[in-house]
Scaffold this motif. Structure first.
Motif, PDB file in Angstrom:
ATOM      1  N   GLN A   1      -5.393  -1.923 -11.053  1.00  0.00           N
ATOM      2  CA  GLN A   1      -4.316  -0.691 -10.038  1.00  0.00           C
ATOM      3  C   GLN A   1      -2.963  -1.135 -11.342  1.00  0.00           C
ATOM      4  OE1 GLN A   1      -6.241   1.805  -9.385  1.00  0.00           O
ATOM      5  NE2 GLN A   1      -4.709   1.998  -6.965  1.00  0.00           N
TER       6      GLN A   1
ATOM      7  N   GLU B   1       8.265   3.514  -5.684  1.00  0.00           N
ATOM      8  CA  GLU B   1       7.652   4.985  -5.424  1.00  0.00           C
ATOM      9  C   GLU B   1       8.346   5.603  -4.307  1.00  0.00           C
ATOM     10  OE1 GLU B   1       3.285   6.335  -4.208  1.00  0.00           O
ATOM     11  OE2 GLU B   1       3.975   4.417  -4.940  1.00  0.00           O
TER      12      GLU B   1
ATOM     13  N   VAL C   1       1.018  -1.208   0.223  1.00  0.00           N
ATOM     14  CA  VAL C   1       0.120  -0.047   0.066  1.00  0.00           C
ATOM     15  C   VAL C   1       1.059   1.437   0.133  1.00  0.00           C
ATOM     16  CG1 VAL C   1      -1.513   1.356   1.076  1.00  0.00           C
ATOM     17  CG2 VAL C   1      -1.951  -1.369   1.132  1.00  0.00           C
ATOM     18  N   GLY C   2       1.697   1.513   1.043  1.00  0.00           N
ATOM     19  CA  GLY C   2       2.446   2.708   0.806  1.00  0.00           C
ATOM     20  C   GLY C   2       1.865   3.854   1.267  1.00  0.00           C
ATOM     21  N   GLY C   3       2.329   4.390   0.201  1.00  0.00           N
ATOM     22  CA  GLY C   3       1.622   6.329   0.427  1.00  0.00           C
ATOM     23  C   GLY C   3      -0.098   5.857  -0.460  1.00  0.00           C
ATOM     24  N   ARG C   4      -0.265   4.699  -0.721  1.00  0.00           N
ATOM     25  CA  ARG C   4      -1.831   4.859  -1.877  1.00  0.00           C
ATOM     26  C   ARG C   4      -2.849   4.493  -1.291  1.00  0.00           C
ATOM     27  NH1 ARG C   4      -0.355   2.506  -6.863  1.00  0.00           N
ATOM     28  NH2 ARG C   4       0.333   0.941  -6.067  1.00  0.00           N
ATOM     29  N   LEU C   5      -3.028   4.211   0.134  1.00  0.00           N
ATOM     30  CA  LEU C   5      -3.809   3.234   0.747  1.00  0.00           C
ATOM     31  C   LEU C   5      -5.271   4.515   0.518  1.00  0.00           C
ATOM     32  CD1 LEU C   5      -5.464   1.703   2.894  1.00  0.00           C
ATOM     33  CD2 LEU C   5      -4.686   3.116   4.189  1.00  0.00           C
ATOM     34  N   ALA C   6      -5.077   6.216   0.549  1.00  0.00           N
ATOM     35  CA  ALA C   6      -6.200   6.758   0.117  1.00  0.00           C
ATOM     36  C   ALA C   6      -6.753   6.150  -1.687  1.00  0.00           C
ATOM     37  CB  ALA C   6      -6.172   8.469   0.009  1.00  0.00           C
ATOM     38  N   GLU C   7      -5.563   6.335  -2.252  1.00  0.00           N
ATOM     39  CA  GLU C   7      -6.150   5.745  -3.322  1.00  0.00           C
ATOM     40  C   GLU C   7      -6.764   4.207  -3.494  1.00  0.00           C
ATOM     41  OE1 GLU C   7      -3.185   4.419  -7.481  1.00  0.00           O
ATOM     42  OE2 GLU C   7      -2.017   6.251  -6.012  1.00  0.00           O
ATOM     43  N   TRP C   8      -6.045   3.231  -2.994  1.00  0.00           N
ATOM     44  CA  TRP C   8      -6.740   2.383  -3.058  1.00  0.00           C
ATOM     45  C   TRP C   8      -8.127   1.845  -2.849  1.00  0.00           C
ATOM     46  CZ3 TRP C   8      -4.698  -2.551  -5.101  1.00  0.00           C
ATOM     47  CH2 TRP C   8      -3.997  -2.844  -5.046  1.00  0.00           C
TER      48      TRP C   8
ATOM     49  N   ARG D   1     -10.705   3.665  -5.038  1.00  0.00           N
ATOM     50  CA  ARG D   1     -11.284   2.733  -6.452  1.00  0.00           C
ATOM     51  C   ARG D   1     -11.854   1.968  -5.592  1.00  0.00           C
ATOM     52  NH1 ARG D   1     -10.888   2.559 -11.851  1.00  0.00           N
ATOM     53  NH2 ARG D   1     -10.876   0.780 -12.211  1.00  0.00           N
TER      54      ARG D   1
END
Length: 284
Positions: free
Chosen positions: A279, A231, A101-108, A111
């Motif tokens: 994704q 990333e 996930v890293g810093g992309r939790l909001a993106e996941w 979606r």
């Protein structure tokens, strides 16, 4: 027949040890024995052959085991359905690998919510072993992970690879990396095997950490060299905190989607798989 009896039976079928099952379930051995005896009495058969080495499934136990797994999953689904989801039509429980996930939790999450607007979403960030266990018990509907666990009740689909790059606060090339300041990110068995094959002289690092964010934080805070996700590497280089180790090989970690085998053709799991395929840019 009680849910705790089913859970105890399945754990004992795996461990073959009353002692280990008691430890894993946080109960006494006498409690494990009592639950198994009660289950055997309800079924009217012996499920285990007890011996000094532990316990082995009888023929009847072997026949009962797949039904026990199905009962456990149905009970979990019934509990969740009875609990409700407020005004949402259903609750969708998704597990995600910490380092993926890293810093992309909001993106996941965005979606998932866009594709499943009528669902209440529960996201659990965890490690592969626990997510596999939660899929088997029905605590999760779907998971995205690094290390699938082969099991007759689970189904996995490979999504692609996650790339890792070596960064450093002092080295521009592998020959300049100081072994005493190297931090090994032990992200998953497949990554560790690739790392050992590519860089055996750096594999026995003085510091080993199992989470990507912690590895990146240590490199930025203490200095040194380590592999981090592409990333994160790009962000750290852009911030002027580190440089890429130019000749270090790019290491990859396979990423998999997991679900209960009985749900592999279900509409919900199909939609979730479609989301994560998008994704990763993969096709059916």
């Amino acid at each position: 027949m009680q849910p705790d009896q089913i859970a105890t039976f399945l754990d004992l079928a795996e461990t073959r040890s009353f002692h280990r099952t008691a430890d894993r379930l946080g109960v006494t051995q006498s409690t494990v024995s009592a639950r198994i005896k009660a289950l055997e009495a309800a079924l009217g058969v012996m499920l285990f052959n007890r011996n000094r080495a532990g316990a082995d499934l009888t023929t009847e136990g072997l026949r009962f085991e797949p039904h026990a797994r199905a009962l456990r999953a149905e009970w979990a689904a019934a509990m969740r359905a009875a609990g409700g989801a407020g005004t949402a039509a259903l609750v969708v429980r998704v597990g995600m690998q910490h380092d993926l996930v890293g810093g992309r939790l909001a993106e996941w999450v965005a979606r998932f919510r866009a594709e499943l607007p009528d669902a209440a979403l529960y996201v659990e960030l965890d490690y592969s072993a626990q997510m596999c266990a939660d899929l088997m018990t029905g605590a999760l509907d779907f998971a995205v992970m690094f290390s699938p666990r082969a099991h007759p009740d689970l189904h996995f689909v490979t999504l692609g690879d996650m790339r890792f790059r070596m960064v450093s606060t002092h080295a521009a090339r592998v020959a300049e990396v100081e072994p005493g300041r190297y931090i090994f990110g032990n992200y998953a068995p497949a990554f560790a095997a690739a790392h050992r094959a590519a860089l055996p002289h750096l594999h026995e690092a003085p510091v080993t950490v199992g989470q990507a964010a912690a590895v990146a934080g240590l490199v930025a805070g203490l200095g040194g060299s380590a592999y981090v996700a592409q990333e994160a590497a790009d962000a750290m280089v852009a911030a002027g905190k580190v440089q890429l180790v130019a000749d270090a090989p790019v290491l990859t970690q396979p990423v998999h989607a997991g679900m209960a085998l009985r749900q592999r053709t279900a509409r919900l799991q199909g939609r979730l798989l479609g989301i994560v395929r998008h994704q990763f840019g993969t096709r059916r």
